[in-house]
Design a protein around this motif. Structure first.
Motif, PDB file in Angstrom:
ATOM      1  N   SER A   1      19.196  13.059  39.657  1.00 54.80           N
ATOM      2  CA  SER A   1      19.008  12.924  38.214  1.00 54.80           C
ATOM      3  C   SER A   1      17.605  13.404  37.844  1.00 54.80           C
ATOM      4  O   SER A   1      16.665  13.278  38.629  1.00 54.80           O
ATOM      5  CB  SER A   1      19.181  11.465  37.784  1.00 54.80           C
ATOM      6  N   LEU A   2      17.470  13.934  36.633  1.00 56.31           N
ATOM      7  CA  LEU A   2      16.156  14.348  36.140  1.00 56.31           C
ATOM      8  C   LEU A   2      15.389  13.183  35.524  1.00 56.31           C
ATOM      9  O   LEU A   2      14.207  13.314  35.227  1.00 56.31           O
ATOM     10  CB  LEU A   2      16.320  15.455  35.092  1.00 56.31           C
ATOM     11  N   GLU A   3      16.056  12.057  35.342  1.00 60.13           N
ATOM     12  CA  GLU A   3      15.428  10.898  34.711  1.00 60.13           C
ATOM     13  C   GLU A   3      14.530  10.181  35.714  1.00 60.13           C
ATOM     14  O   GLU A   3      14.848   9.109  36.220  1.00 60.13           O
ATOM     15  CB  GLU A   3      16.492   9.945  34.165  1.00 60.13           C
ATOM     16  N   ARG A   4      13.384  10.809  35.997  1.00 61.10           N
ATOM     17  CA  ARG A   4      12.397  10.245  36.913  1.00 61.10           C
ATOM     18  C   ARG A   4      11.111  10.032  36.142  1.00 61.10           C
ATOM     19  O   ARG A   4      10.681  10.937  35.409  1.00 61.10           O
ATOM     20  CB  ARG A   4      12.155  11.203  38.081  1.00 61.10           C
ATOM     21  N   GLU A   5      10.509   8.878  36.295  1.00 61.35           N
ATOM     22  CA  GLU A   5       9.360   8.511  35.466  1.00 61.35           C
ATOM     23  C   GLU A   5       8.238   9.538  35.539  1.00 61.35           C
ATOM     24  O   GLU A   5       7.727  10.014  34.523  1.00 61.35           O
ATOM     25  CB  GLU A   5       8.846   7.133  35.879  1.00 61.35           C
ATOM     26  N   GLY A   6       7.829   9.878  36.768  1.00 67.65           N
ATOM     27  CA  GLY A   6       6.727  10.814  36.919  1.00 67.65           C
ATOM     28  C   GLY A   6       7.064  12.194  36.385  1.00 67.65           C
ATOM     29  O   GLY A   6       6.275  12.795  35.647  1.00 67.65           O
ATOM     30  N   TYR A   7       8.243  12.687  36.744  1.00 67.51           N
ATOM     31  CA  TYR A   7       8.622  14.037  36.343  1.00 67.51           C
ATOM     32  C   TYR A   7       8.767  14.156  34.828  1.00 67.51           C
ATOM     33  O   TYR A   7       8.317  15.141  34.229  1.00 67.51           O
ATOM     34  CB  TYR A   7       9.929  14.452  37.015  1.00 67.51           C
ATOM     35  N   MET A   8       9.363  13.163  34.195  1.00 62.71           N
ATOM     36  CA  MET A   8       9.540  13.211  32.746  1.00 62.71           C
ATOM     37  C   MET A   8       8.193  13.198  32.020  1.00 62.71           C
ATOM     38  O   MET A   8       8.012  13.875  31.009  1.00 62.71           O
ATOM     39  CB  MET A   8      10.408  12.027  32.285  1.00 62.71           C
ATOM     40  N   ALA A   9       7.247  12.421  32.558  1.00 62.10           N
ATOM     41  CA  ALA A   9       5.909  12.395  31.949  1.00 62.10           C
ATOM     42  C   ALA A   9       5.234  13.745  32.101  1.00 62.10           C
ATOM     43  O   ALA A   9       4.609  14.263  31.159  1.00 62.10           O
ATOM     44  CB  ALA A   9       5.064  11.302  32.607  1.00 62.10           C
ATOM     45  N   LEU A  10       5.373  14.349  33.280  1.00 61.06           N
ATOM     46  CA  LEU A  10       4.791  15.669  33.525  1.00 61.06           C
ATOM     47  C   LEU A  10       5.425  16.712  32.625  1.00 61.06           C
ATOM     48  O   LEU A  10       4.728  17.499  31.970  1.00 61.06           O
ATOM     49  CB  LEU A  10       5.001  16.040  34.997  1.00 61.06           C
ATOM     50  N   ARG A  11       6.737  16.731  32.581  1.00 59.81           N
ATOM     51  CA  ARG A  11       7.487  17.749  31.835  1.00 59.81           C
ATOM     52  C   ARG A  11       7.279  17.650  30.326  1.00 59.81           C
ATOM     53  O   ARG A  11       7.053  18.651  29.640  1.00 59.81           O
ATOM     54  CB  ARG A  11       8.971  17.598  32.153  1.00 59.81           C
ATOM     55  N   ASN A  12       7.350  16.442  29.805  1.00 59.25           N
ATOM     56  CA  ASN A  12       7.379  16.265  28.351  1.00 59.25           C
ATOM     57  C   ASN A  12       6.030  15.963  27.713  1.00 59.25           C
ATOM     58  O   ASN A  12       5.890  16.089  26.495  1.00 59.25           O
ATOM     59  CB  ASN A  12       8.360  15.145  27.987  1.00 59.25           C
ATOM     60  N   THR A  13       5.052  15.544  28.515  1.00 58.10           N
ATOM     61  CA  THR A  13       3.771  15.122  27.944  1.00 58.10           C
ATOM     62  C   THR A  13       2.576  15.923  28.467  1.00 58.10           C
ATOM     63  O   THR A  13       1.724  16.365  27.681  1.00 58.10           O
ATOM     64  CB  THR A  13       3.517  13.621  28.234  1.00 58.10           C
ATOM     65  N   MET A  14       2.540  16.141  29.781  1.00 54.83           N
ATOM     66  CA  MET A  14       1.343  16.737  30.375  1.00 54.83           C
ATOM     67  C   MET A  14       1.332  18.268  30.320  1.00 54.83           C
ATOM     68  O   MET A  14       0.332  18.877  29.952  1.00 54.83           O
ATOM     69  CB  MET A  14       1.196  16.256  31.820  1.00 54.83           C
ATOM     70  N   LEU A  15       2.434  18.895  30.703  1.00 53.51           N
ATOM     71  CA  LEU A  15       2.487  20.354  30.731  1.00 53.51           C
ATOM     72  C   LEU A  15       2.525  20.943  29.321  1.00 53.51           C
ATOM     73  O   LEU A  15       3.284  20.486  28.476  1.00 53.51           O
ATOM     74  CB  LEU A  15       3.711  20.819  31.519  1.00 53.51           C
ATOM     75  N   ARG A  16       1.705  21.971  29.109  1.00 54.62           N
ATOM     76  CA  ARG A  16       1.649  22.636  27.805  1.00 54.62           C
ATOM     77  C   ARG A  16       1.778  24.152  27.994  1.00 54.62           C
ATOM     78  O   ARG A  16       1.662  24.667  29.104  1.00 54.62           O
ATOM     79  CB  ARG A  16       0.327  22.302  27.096  1.00 54.62           C
ATOM     80  N   ASP A  17       2.025  24.843  26.900  1.00 51.24           N
ATOM     81  CA  ASP A  17       2.154  26.297  26.949  1.00 51.24           C
ATOM     82  C   ASP A  17       0.975  26.922  27.690  1.00 51.24           C
ATOM     83  O   ASP A  17      -0.189  26.589  27.402  1.00 51.24           O
ATOM     84  CB  ASP A  17       2.210  26.873  25.533  1.00 51.24           C
ATOM     85  N   GLY A  18       1.277  27.818  28.626  1.00 48.70           N
ATOM     86  CA  GLY A  18       0.238  28.512  29.376  1.00 48.70           C
ATOM     87  C   GLY A  18      -0.157  27.837  30.669  1.00 48.70           C
ATOM     88  O   GLY A  18      -0.875  28.427  31.487  1.00 48.70           O
TER      89      GLY A  18
END
Length: 203
Positions: free
Chosen positions: A43-60
């Motif tokens: 599943s993609l519903e992982r706490e760390g990964y979701m925070a990285l994907r949706n909050t930390m990573l930005r364009d570029g």
């Protein structure tokens, strides 16, 4: 300012992340910028990964992983995530795929775009073939069971009327999985069963 993040994952708490973390550090990722999970990749519903994907990573920004299966064990999910990062201009580097790790002079970013497109096409083909094979095996199994008069178990759960809309909002990160379950009136197990069926192209 553009940043580089690393992501490492193992499937259970008794497994170690050391090898992946060392590989990320060797690639120049700062330890504070490495996000980890100890949970199954189904599943993609992982706490760390979701925070990285949706909050930390930005364009570029750049995301570095040891291998593609660290993103997910599901090829359809990997394909989906690569497309997401492409749309958001986030470069994905995979240590086990050396062509993605090439350092290119400024102005030659199109090479990474080409590599990413090839990865997406290959994974899409594999995922589609696996879906077709799964459907064929299921159809053959059902036919054999019917011939034998075998009872095929309880009726499969059905998609709620507003499934497509709620599913899309959830996948975009607009709502949480818990909100989606509540809006659809589904238990957690039923929700993820339907997600799996839907993403495998099964009705």
């Amino acid at each position: 300012m553009k940043k580089t993040y690393g992501y490492a994952r193992v499937s259970s708490r008794d497994q170690h992340l050391d090898r992946q973390i060392k590989a990320l550090l060797d690639c120049g990722v700062a330890e504070r910028d490495i996000v980890t999970d100890k949970i199954s990749g189904t599943s993609l519903e992982r706490e760390g990964y979701m925070a990285l994907r949706n909050t930390m990573l930005r364009d570029g920004d750049t995301l570095i992983i040891k291998s593609l299966d660290r993103l997910s064990r599901n090829k359809q999910h990997i394909l989906q995530e690569l497309r997401h990062y492409k749309e958001h201009h986030i470069q994905v580097k995979v240590i086990d795929l050396p062509t993605t790790m090439i350092q290119l002079p400024e102005g030659q970013e199109w090479v990474f775009e080409m590599i990413n497109n090839i990865l997406i096409e290959v994974l899409a083909s594999i995922a589609e073939q696996e879906r077709l094979t799964t459907r064929q095996r299921q159809a053959e199994g059902i036919a054999v069971a019917k011939e034998k008069g075998t009872h095929l178990g309880r009726p499969a759960a059905t998609y709620p009327p507003d499934w497509d809309q709620i599913y899309t909002l959830w996948k975009k990160g607009t709502i949480t999985a818990v909100r989606a379950m509540n809006d659809l009136g589904l238990k957690r197990s039923t929700f993820y069963k339907l997600v799996h069926r839907y993403e495998e192209g099964l009705q």
